[in-house]
Design a protein around this motif. Structure first.
Motif, PDB file in Angstrom:
ATOM      1  N   TYR A   2     121.073  80.199  64.313  1.00 30.85           N
ATOM      2  CA  TYR A   2     121.985  80.202  63.177  1.00 30.85           C
ATOM      3  C   TYR A   2     121.426  81.220  62.200  1.00 30.85           C
ATOM      4  O   TYR A   2     120.240  81.181  61.860  1.00 30.85           O
ATOM      5  CB  TYR A   2     122.057  78.819  62.533  1.00 30.85           C
ATOM      6  N   GLY A   3     122.296  82.146  61.763  1.00 32.94           N
ATOM      7  CA  GLY A   3     121.801  83.195  60.891  1.00 32.94           C
ATOM      8  C   GLY A   3     122.842  83.760  59.955  1.00 32.94           C
ATOM      9  O   GLY A   3     124.016  83.392  59.983  1.00 32.94           O
ATOM     10  N   ASP A   4     122.376  84.680  59.132  1.00 31.42           N
ATOM     11  CA  ASP A   4     123.130  85.289  58.034  1.00 31.42           C
ATOM     12  C   ASP A   4     122.876  86.795  58.120  1.00 31.42           C
ATOM     13  O   ASP A   4     121.723  87.222  58.190  1.00 31.42           O
ATOM     14  CB  ASP A   4     122.569  84.683  56.738  1.00 31.42           C
ATOM     15  N   TYR A   5     123.930  87.595  58.127  1.00 32.93           N
ATOM     16  CA  TYR A   5     123.790  89.035  58.318  1.00 32.93           C
ATOM     17  C   TYR A   5     123.124  89.776  57.156  1.00 32.93           C
ATOM     18  O   TYR A   5     122.699  90.907  57.322  1.00 32.93           O
ATOM     19  CB  TYR A   5     125.137  89.674  58.641  1.00 32.93           C
ATOM     20  N   GLU A   6     123.018  89.162  55.985  1.00 32.23           N
ATOM     21  CA  GLU A   6     122.327  89.811  54.872  1.00 32.23           C
ATOM     22  C   GLU A   6     120.850  89.422  54.806  1.00 32.23           C
ATOM     23  O   GLU A   6     120.110  89.963  53.995  1.00 32.23           O
ATOM     24  CB  GLU A   6     122.989  89.454  53.542  1.00 32.23           C
ATOM     25  N   SER A   7     120.427  88.516  55.631  1.00 35.57           N
ATOM     26  CA  SER A   7     119.066  87.995  55.583  1.00 35.57           C
ATOM     27  C   SER A   7     118.071  88.897  56.308  1.00 35.57           C
ATOM     28  O   SER A   7     118.226  89.175  57.497  1.00 35.57           O
ATOM     29  CB  SER A   7     119.038  86.599  56.211  1.00 35.57           C
ATOM     30  N   GLU A   8     117.053  89.303  55.582  1.00 35.76           N
ATOM     31  CA  GLU A   8     115.976  90.105  56.162  1.00 35.76           C
ATOM     32  C   GLU A   8     115.246  89.309  57.247  1.00 35.76           C
ATOM     33  O   GLU A   8     114.925  89.835  58.308  1.00 35.76           O
ATOM     34  CB  GLU A   8     114.994  90.508  55.049  1.00 35.76           C
ATOM     35  N   ASP A  32     113.773  88.372  81.039  1.00 35.32           N
ATOM     36  CA  ASP A  32     115.053  88.726  81.645  1.00 35.32           C
ATOM     37  C   ASP A  32     115.429  87.742  82.753  1.00 35.32           C
ATOM     38  O   ASP A  32     114.659  87.517  83.684  1.00 35.32           O
ATOM     39  CB  ASP A  32     114.974  90.146  82.203  1.00 35.32           C
ATOM     40  N   GLY A  33     116.597  87.151  82.616  1.00 33.36           N
ATOM     41  CA  GLY A  33     117.096  86.218  83.615  1.00 33.36           C
ATOM     42  C   GLY A  33     116.665  84.783  83.396  1.00 33.36           C
ATOM     43  O   GLY A  33     117.219  83.872  83.989  1.00 33.36           O
ATOM     44  N   ARG A  34     115.669  84.575  82.540  1.00 32.94           N
ATOM     45  CA  ARG A  34     115.157  83.221  82.335  1.00 32.94           C
ATOM     46  C   ARG A  34     115.620  82.590  81.029  1.00 32.94           C
ATOM     47  O   ARG A  34     115.528  81.380  80.860  1.00 32.94           O
ATOM     48  CB  ARG A  34     113.632  83.223  82.391  1.00 32.94           C
ATOM     49  N   ILE A  35     116.071  83.436  80.099  1.00 33.70           N
ATOM     50  CA  ILE A  35     116.601  82.895  78.845  1.00 33.70           C
ATOM     51  C   ILE A  35     117.952  83.527  78.560  1.00 33.70           C
ATOM     52  O   ILE A  35     118.262  84.615  79.053  1.00 33.70           O
ATOM     53  CB  ILE A  35     115.646  83.124  77.637  1.00 33.70           C
ATOM     54  N   ARG A  36     118.744  82.800  77.791  1.00 36.41           N
ATOM     55  CA  ARG A  36     120.003  83.358  77.301  1.00 36.41           C
ATOM     56  C   ARG A  36     120.090  83.036  75.823  1.00 36.41           C
ATOM     57  O   ARG A  36     119.409  82.136  75.323  1.00 36.41           O
ATOM     58  CB  ARG A  36     121.197  82.842  78.079  1.00 36.41           C
ATOM     59  N   PHE A  37     120.926  83.795  75.109  1.00 33.92           N
ATOM     60  CA  PHE A  37     120.937  83.716  73.652  1.00 33.92           C
ATOM     61  C   PHE A  37     122.356  83.727  73.109  1.00 33.92           C
ATOM     62  O   PHE A  37     123.233  84.414  73.621  1.00 33.92           O
ATOM     63  CB  PHE A  37     120.151  84.901  73.075  1.00 33.92           C
ATOM     64  N   GLN A  38     122.520  82.970  72.028  1.00 28.51           N
ATOM     65  CA  GLN A  38     123.791  82.933  71.307  1.00 28.51           C
ATOM     66  C   GLN A  38     123.489  82.937  69.814  1.00 28.51           C
ATOM     67  O   GLN A  38     122.547  82.285  69.355  1.00 28.51           O
ATOM     68  CB  GLN A  38     124.554  81.666  71.670  1.00 28.51           C
ATOM     69  N   PHE A  39     124.308  83.671  69.059  1.00 29.84           N
ATOM     70  CA  PHE A  39     124.187  83.711  67.603  1.00 29.84           C
ATOM     71  C   PHE A  39     125.313  82.907  66.986  1.00 29.84           C
ATOM     72  O   PHE A  39     126.467  83.036  67.398  1.00 29.84           O
ATOM     73  CB  PHE A  39     124.262  85.157  67.098  1.00 29.84           C
ATOM     74  N   ARG A  40     124.966  82.077  66.018  1.00 32.38           N
ATOM     75  CA  ARG A  40     125.964  81.290  65.290  1.00 32.38           C
ATOM     76  C   ARG A  40     125.870  81.640  63.814  1.00 32.38           C
ATOM     77  O   ARG A  40     124.790  81.889  63.281  1.00 32.38           O
ATOM     78  CB  ARG A  40     125.712  79.796  65.499  1.00 32.38           C
ATOM     79  N   HIS A  41     126.992  81.621  63.152  1.00 32.22           N
ATOM     80  CA  HIS A  41     127.074  82.057  61.756  1.00 32.22           C
ATOM     81  C   HIS A  41     126.696  80.947  60.786  1.00 32.22           C
ATOM     82  O   HIS A  41     127.199  79.826  60.873  1.00 32.22           O
ATOM     83  CB  HIS A  41     128.487  82.561  61.459  1.00 32.22           C
ATOM     84  N   PHE A  42     125.816  81.299  59.846  1.00 35.23           N
ATOM     85  CA  PHE A  42     125.391  80.372  58.804  1.00 35.23           C
ATOM     86  C   PHE A  42     125.169  81.183  57.528  1.00 35.23           C
ATOM     87  O   PHE A  42     124.040  81.359  57.055  1.00 35.23           O
ATOM     88  CB  PHE A  42     124.099  79.649  59.222  1.00 35.23           C
ATOM     89  N   LEU A  98     116.465  78.332  64.770  1.00 37.49           N
ATOM     90  CA  LEU A  98     116.565  78.556  66.200  1.00 37.49           C
ATOM     91  C   LEU A  98     116.465  77.237  66.951  1.00 37.49           C
ATOM     92  O   LEU A  98     115.584  76.420  66.677  1.00 37.49           O
ATOM     93  CB  LEU A  98     115.439  79.491  66.670  1.00 37.49           C
ATOM     94  N   PHE A  99     117.380  77.067  67.889  1.00 38.65           N
ATOM     95  CA  PHE A  99     117.355  75.905  68.776  1.00 38.65           C
ATOM     96  C   PHE A  99     117.059  76.408  70.186  1.00 38.65           C
ATOM     97  O   PHE A  99     117.697  77.342  70.657  1.00 38.65           O
ATOM     98  CB  PHE A  99     118.701  75.172  68.761  1.00 38.65           C
ATOM     99  N   ILE A 100     116.081  75.787  70.820  1.00 39.44           N
ATOM    100  CA  ILE A 100     115.751  76.099  72.208  1.00 39.44           C
ATOM    101  C   ILE A 100     116.157  74.875  73.025  1.00 39.44           C
ATOM    102  O   ILE A 100     115.617  73.790  72.816  1.00 39.44           O
ATOM    103  CB  ILE A 100     114.248  76.403  72.388  1.00 39.44           C
TER     104      ILE A 100
END
Length: 182
Positions: free
Chosen positions: A29-35, A52-62, A151-153
């Motif tokens: 979860y993130g914010d596009y203005e956040s450093e 590579d191949g062992r993790i996948r990623f998704q961005f959610r807006h906060f 971050l959620f794993i």
């Protein structure tokens, strides 16, 4: 009767980078203005290559709108890019230009990302994707997110440092034993 004017919105929650059958799923979860979020994204990008191949990623807006006045519209612009399959291109451009996220700049980034929608700015003005961003925000709040980056794993909140060594150590600990060799 079907409403012909209803806009079907592809939600960012359907957009992942990495293998679908990866053993670990990372959701930030993130914010596009956040450093801090931009730095966390840089670390995630390195980890995606490293694992590579062992993790996948998704961005959610906060978007933290009390301190970042452009974050919500930037998130809406990213959702607009999802509609044309250009989310990751737009996502990285927004972080790269996090200090310049006004509407005209967002249109430039959308063009650079390959978004062709001629109604891009009117849709931002009308907040067409506003509820989609808000849904991410509310879901994050429901999961206990109070600040970003979060971050959620595999649906568990990560509470360590956002550095490559710290995250890499955590990922190695959570990968099944047969995959621990890096």
């Amino acid at each position: 009767m079907i409403n012909q004017n209803k806009l079907e919105i592809i939600e960012p929650r359907t957009v992942w980078i990495g293998e679908e059958k990866a053993e670990l799923s990372l959701v930030m979860y993130g914010d596009y203005e956040s450093e801090a979020c931009a730095k966390a994204q840089d670390v995630i990008d390195l980890l995606l290559k490293q694992y590579d191949g062992r993790i996948r990623f998704q961005f959610r807006h906060f978007p933290l709108t009390r301190i970042h006045q452009f974050a919500h519209k930037a998130a809406e612009a990213a959702v607009a890019a999802v509609q044309e399959g250009k989310f990751w291109e737009m996502h990285h451009l927004l972080f790269a230009h996090r200090k310049r996220l006004g509407s005209i700049s967002l249109k430039e980034y959308a063009f650079e990302a390959g978004v062709k929608d001629k109604n891009f700015i009117p849709k931002l003005v009308d907040s067409v994707y506003g509820w989609t961003v808000r849904a991410d925000l509310l879901e994050g709040v429901g999961k206990g997110v109070r600040d970003v980056p979060a971050l959620f794993i595999n649906d568990q909140l990560y509470d360590g440092k956002f550095t490559q060594p710290a995250l890499s150590k955590t990922l190695l600990e959570r990968l099944p034993a047969r995959k621990k060799r890096a």
